[in-house]
Design a protein around this motif. Structure first.
Motif, PDB file in Angstrom:
ATOM      1  N   VAL A 110       0.836  -1.199   0.000  1.00 11.86           N
ATOM      2  CA  VAL A 110       0.000   0.000   0.000  1.00 11.86           C
ATOM      3  C   VAL A 110       0.871   1.249   0.000  1.00 11.86           C
ATOM      4  O   VAL A 110       0.636   2.200  -0.763  1.00 11.86           O
ATOM      5  N   LEU A 111       1.898   1.269   0.840  1.00 15.25           N
ATOM      6  CA  LEU A 111       2.802   2.419   0.910  1.00 15.25           C
ATOM      7  C   LEU A 111       3.532   2.631  -0.408  1.00 15.25           C
ATOM      8  O   LEU A 111       3.733   3.774  -0.840  1.00 15.25           O
ATOM      9  N   THR A 112       3.922   1.538  -1.065  1.00 16.67           N
ATOM     10  CA  THR A 112       4.625   1.642  -2.346  1.00 16.67           C
ATOM     11  C   THR A 112       3.746   2.301  -3.398  1.00 16.67           C
ATOM     12  O   THR A 112       4.187   3.198  -4.133  1.00 16.67           O
ATOM     13  N   VAL A 113       2.494   1.872  -3.477  1.00 21.59           N
ATOM     14  CA  VAL A 113       1.570   2.449  -4.455  1.00 21.59           C
ATOM     15  C   VAL A 113       1.291   3.918  -4.137  1.00 21.59           C
ATOM     16  O   VAL A 113       1.256   4.771  -5.035  1.00 21.59           O
ATOM     17  N   LEU A 114       1.082   4.245  -2.868  1.00 20.68           N
ATOM     18  CA  LEU A 114       0.804   5.629  -2.489  1.00 20.68           C
ATOM     19  C   LEU A 114       2.003   6.531  -2.789  1.00 20.68           C
ATOM     20  O   LEU A 114       1.836   7.662  -3.279  1.00 20.68           O
ATOM     21  N   LEU A 115       3.207   6.045  -2.511  1.00 14.57           N
ATOM     22  CA  LEU A 115       4.402   6.833  -2.812  1.00 14.57           C
ATOM     23  C   LEU A 115       4.596   6.983  -4.320  1.00 14.57           C
ATOM     24  O   LEU A 115       5.020   8.036  -4.804  1.00 14.57           O
ATOM     25  N   SER A 116       4.287   5.929  -5.080  1.00 11.79           N
ATOM     26  CA  SER A 116       4.372   6.014  -6.546  1.00 11.79           C
ATOM     27  C   SER A 116       3.390   7.046  -7.071  1.00 11.79           C
ATOM     28  O   SER A 116       3.703   7.804  -7.999  1.00 11.79           O
ATOM     29  N   SER A 117       2.208   7.075  -6.474  1.00 15.51           N
ATOM     30  CA  SER A 117       1.205   8.051  -6.885  1.00 15.51           C
ATOM     31  C   SER A 117       1.659   9.468  -6.569  1.00 15.51           C
ATOM     32  O   SER A 117       1.423  10.400  -7.349  1.00 15.51           O
ATOM     33  N   PHE A 118       2.341   9.634  -5.428  1.00 12.97           N
ATOM     34  CA  PHE A 118       2.780  10.969  -5.015  1.00 12.97           C
ATOM     35  C   PHE A 118       3.976  11.461  -5.834  1.00 12.97           C
ATOM     36  O   PHE A 118       3.985  12.598  -6.315  1.00 12.97           O
ATOM     37  N   PHE A 119       4.984  10.608  -6.008  1.00  9.49           N
ATOM     38  CA  PHE A 119       6.216  11.033  -6.676  1.00  9.49           C
ATOM     39  C   PHE A 119       6.148  10.930  -8.199  1.00  9.49           C
ATOM     40  O   PHE A 119       6.754  11.739  -8.906  1.00  9.49           O
ATOM     41  N   PHE A 120       5.443   9.922  -8.704  1.00 13.90           N
ATOM     42  CA  PHE A 120       5.424   9.693 -10.150  1.00 13.90           C
ATOM     43  C   PHE A 120       4.046   9.908 -10.776  1.00 13.90           C
ATOM     44  O   PHE A 120       3.848   9.609 -11.948  1.00 13.90           O
ATOM     45  N   LYS A 121       3.107  10.414  -9.966  1.00 14.12           N
ATOM     46  CA  LYS A 121       1.743  10.680 -10.452  1.00 14.12           C
ATOM     47  C   LYS A 121       1.106   9.434 -11.065  1.00 14.12           C
ATOM     48  O   LYS A 121       0.352   9.507 -12.031  1.00 14.12           O
ATOM     49  N   GLU A 122       1.443   8.275 -10.495  1.00 18.42           N
ATOM     50  CA  GLU A 122       0.884   7.015 -10.983  1.00 18.42           C
ATOM     51  C   GLU A 122      -0.565   6.890 -10.528  1.00 18.42           C
ATOM     52  O   GLU A 122      -0.879   7.038  -9.352  1.00 18.42           O
ATOM     53  N   LYS A 123      -1.467   6.604 -11.466  1.00 20.84           N
ATOM     54  CA  LYS A 123      -2.875   6.505 -11.142  1.00 20.84           C
ATOM     55  C   LYS A 123      -3.174   5.205 -10.396  1.00 20.84           C
ATOM     56  O   LYS A 123      -2.631   4.154 -10.718  1.00 20.84           O
ATOM     57  N   LEU A 124      -4.046   5.308  -9.401  1.00 26.84           N
ATOM     58  CA  LEU A 124      -4.452   4.127  -8.648  1.00 26.84           C
ATOM     59  C   LEU A 124      -5.428   3.309  -9.484  1.00 26.84           C
ATOM     60  O   LEU A 124      -6.418   3.836  -9.998  1.00 26.84           O
ATOM     61  N   ARG A 125      -5.158   2.013  -9.634  1.00 25.24           N
ATOM     62  CA  ARG A 125      -6.066   1.160 -10.390  1.00 25.24           C
ATOM     63  C   ARG A 125      -7.348   0.918  -9.609  1.00 25.24           C
ATOM     64  O   ARG A 125      -7.370   1.005  -8.381  1.00 25.24           O
ATOM     65  N   LYS A 126      -8.415   0.572 -10.308  1.00 26.82           N
ATOM     66  CA  LYS A 126      -9.736   0.427  -9.705  1.00 26.82           C
ATOM     67  C   LYS A 126      -9.736  -0.604  -8.573  1.00 26.82           C
ATOM     68  O   LYS A 126     -10.360  -0.412  -7.539  1.00 26.82           O
ATOM     69  N   GLY A 127      -9.059  -1.711  -8.806  1.00 30.45           N
ATOM     70  CA  GLY A 127      -9.105  -2.784  -7.822  1.00 30.45           C
ATOM     71  C   GLY A 127      -8.096  -2.660  -6.706  1.00 30.45           C
ATOM     72  O   GLY A 127      -8.053  -3.525  -5.820  1.00 30.45           O
ATOM     73  N   PHE A 128      -7.295  -1.586  -6.698  1.00 29.96           N
ATOM     74  CA  PHE A 128      -6.223  -1.484  -5.707  1.00 29.96           C
ATOM     75  C   PHE A 128      -6.760  -1.412  -4.278  1.00 29.96           C
ATOM     76  O   PHE A 128      -6.334  -2.177  -3.406  1.00 29.96           O
ATOM     77  N   ILE A 129      -7.694  -0.491  -4.042  1.00 31.39           N
ATOM     78  CA  ILE A 129      -8.194  -0.311  -2.679  1.00 31.39           C
ATOM     79  C   ILE A 129      -8.930  -1.558  -2.197  1.00 31.39           C
ATOM     80  O   ILE A 129      -8.656  -2.090  -1.113  1.00 31.39           O
ATOM     81  N   ALA A 130      -9.841  -2.068  -3.039  1.00 33.58           N
ATOM     82  CA  ALA A 130     -10.618  -3.259  -2.649  1.00 33.58           C
ATOM     83  C   ALA A 130      -9.707  -4.463  -2.452  1.00 33.58           C
ATOM     84  O   ALA A 130      -9.815  -5.185  -1.446  1.00 33.58           O
ATOM     85  N   GLY A 131      -8.810  -4.703  -3.398  1.00 32.93           N
ATOM     86  CA  GLY A 131      -7.906  -5.847  -3.298  1.00 32.93           C
ATOM     87  C   GLY A 131      -6.976  -5.749  -2.109  1.00 32.93           C
ATOM     88  O   GLY A 131      -6.714  -6.753  -1.428  1.00 32.93           O
ATOM     89  N   SER A 132      -6.476  -4.540  -1.831  1.00 36.24           N
ATOM     90  CA  SER A 132      -5.568  -4.340  -0.691  1.00 36.24           C
ATOM     91  C   SER A 132      -6.284  -4.607   0.624  1.00 36.24           C
ATOM     92  O   SER A 132      -5.719  -5.226   1.537  1.00 36.24           O
ATOM     93  N   LEU A 133      -7.534  -4.135   0.742  1.00 40.72           N
ATOM     94  CA  LEU A 133      -8.299  -4.374   1.967  1.00 40.72           C
ATOM     95  C   LEU A 133      -8.560  -5.858   2.177  1.00 40.72           C
ATOM     96  O   LEU A 133      -8.455  -6.372   3.300  1.00 40.72           O
ATOM     97  N   VAL A 134      -8.900  -6.559   1.088  1.00 39.68           N
ATOM     98  CA  VAL A 134      -9.140  -8.003   1.178  1.00 39.68           C
ATOM     99  C   VAL A 134      -7.857  -8.727   1.593  1.00 39.68           C
ATOM    100  O   VAL A 134      -7.863  -9.589   2.487  1.00 39.68           O
ATOM    101  N   ALA A 135      -6.735  -8.379   0.941  1.00 37.57           N
ATOM    102  CA  ALA A 135      -5.457  -9.034   1.245  1.00 37.57           C
ATOM    103  C   ALA A 135      -5.007  -8.740   2.672  1.00 37.57           C
ATOM    104  O   ALA A 135      -4.538  -9.630   3.385  1.00 37.57           O
ATOM    105  N   LEU A 136      -5.140  -7.486   3.119  1.00 35.44           N
ATOM    106  CA  LEU A 136      -4.743  -7.135   4.484  1.00 35.44           C
ATOM    107  C   LEU A 136      -5.625  -7.834   5.515  1.00 35.44           C
ATOM    108  O   LEU A 136      -5.150  -8.207   6.594  1.00 35.44           O
TER     109      LEU A 136
END
Length: 294
Positions: A110-136
């Motif tokens: 989760v931290l890697t994706v959030l940092l990528s979004s902040f530093f590289f303006k990488e867009k969050l994929r649709k399933g990221f939040i749902a999949g991360s919550l399920v996995a966690l």
């Protein structure tokens, strides 16, 4: 051409899974070495030294990076992916519960994706939040393995979060350097600066080295596994995976780490696996699938 690229990425997804599985089993070797009287700092120094010397034998023509700014990034990579990560995680294990550490470290994807979004303006994929919550959620069930006992330790938990942040930054640095240098060169530099930054820490660590124990088969056997397989080969494979499939997608497989740890403890230490842990395993697999596919 597109089919060939897709097949290549599929192989590196499998390599990432294999790498994480090996890392998930390293705690057995580390625990064995600690039981033999070695300290965490001592184990880190031995395994990184062994990995660096082996890589230096195969990659010694080019010693320095192309620019001093790149050399500085390699220093940061050795710090975040080496000494700082292991120091903070091992220090946390000494003052808080292992289950807390295992759970908080799994926030790394989760931290890697959030940092990528902040530093590289990488867009969050649709399933990221749902999949991360399920996995966690699955990670939580696997880590506690049927127990509902949770004891917060602010210092230990903060150190664990620092370890997770360190690995997230390490993955982003790999993303920056992947197109400039070979995986072999990058990995060798990571081990070198991991050792250099660890040496700076040694005067402040209550640690001593037990060279006489290196002649014990149980000790050098586990150190060879940690140095050659879990460090040299796994760092090479992980760095290559980050280059091919990206830091965010590769980091998603870190959710599997506690799952492998539980199975390894069951196989080698005869620790029980509860139905709760099995449910957690299913949630982890499902969560990773959601993150990757949606």
């Amino acid at each position: 051409m597109q089919l060939s690229l897709r097949n290549k990425e599929t192989w590196f997804h499998l390599i990432a899974v294999l790498t994480v599985c090996i890392w998930g089993s390293t705690f057995i070797a580390t625990k064995t070495l600690i039981n033999q009287g070695l300290t965490p700092v001592e184990i880190f120094t031995y395994r990184f030294s062994l990995a660096y010397l082996c890589l230096l034998a195969f990659c010694h023509q080019k010693l320095m990076a192309n620019t001093w700014s790149d050399e500085g990034l390699f220093l940061l990579a050795g710090l975040t992916g080496g000494s700082l990560y292991f120091i903070s995680e091992n220090s946390a294990l000494e003052i808080t519960m292992a289950s807390n550490v295992s759970l908080i470290v799994c926030t790394t994807p989760v931290l890697t994706v959030l940092l990528s979004s902040f530093f590289f303006k990488e867009k969050l994929r649709k399933g990221f939040i749902a999949g991360s919550l399920v996995a966690l959620s699955g990670v939580t069930l696997v880590v506690f393995n049927g127990s509902v006992f949770l004891k917060l330790n602010p210092l230990g938990d903060c150190l664990t979060l620092l370890a997770a942040l360190s690995w997230a930054f390490y993955s982003l640095i790999l993303r920056q350097m992947g197109n400039k240098y070979s995986t072999l060169f990058i990995t060798r530099k990571v081990f070198f600066y991991g050792l250099i930054t660890m040496i700076l820490y040694l005067p402040f660590a209550p640690s001593s080295f037990h060279l006489e124990r290196l002649c014990y088969p149980l000790v050098y056997g586990n150190l060879l596994f940690l140095g050659i397989v879990a460090s040299m080969l796994c760092y090479l494979s992980w760095n290559a995976c980050v280059r091919i499939i990206g830091a965010s997608r590769a980091s998603n497989y870190l959710y599997i780490n506690p799952l492998v740890a539980v199975w390894a403890s069951h196989l080698f230490l005869s620790e029980p696996i509860t139905p709760t842990a099995l449910l957690g395993a299913g949630l982890i697999i499902g969560g990773v699938y959601i993150v990757e596919k949606f």
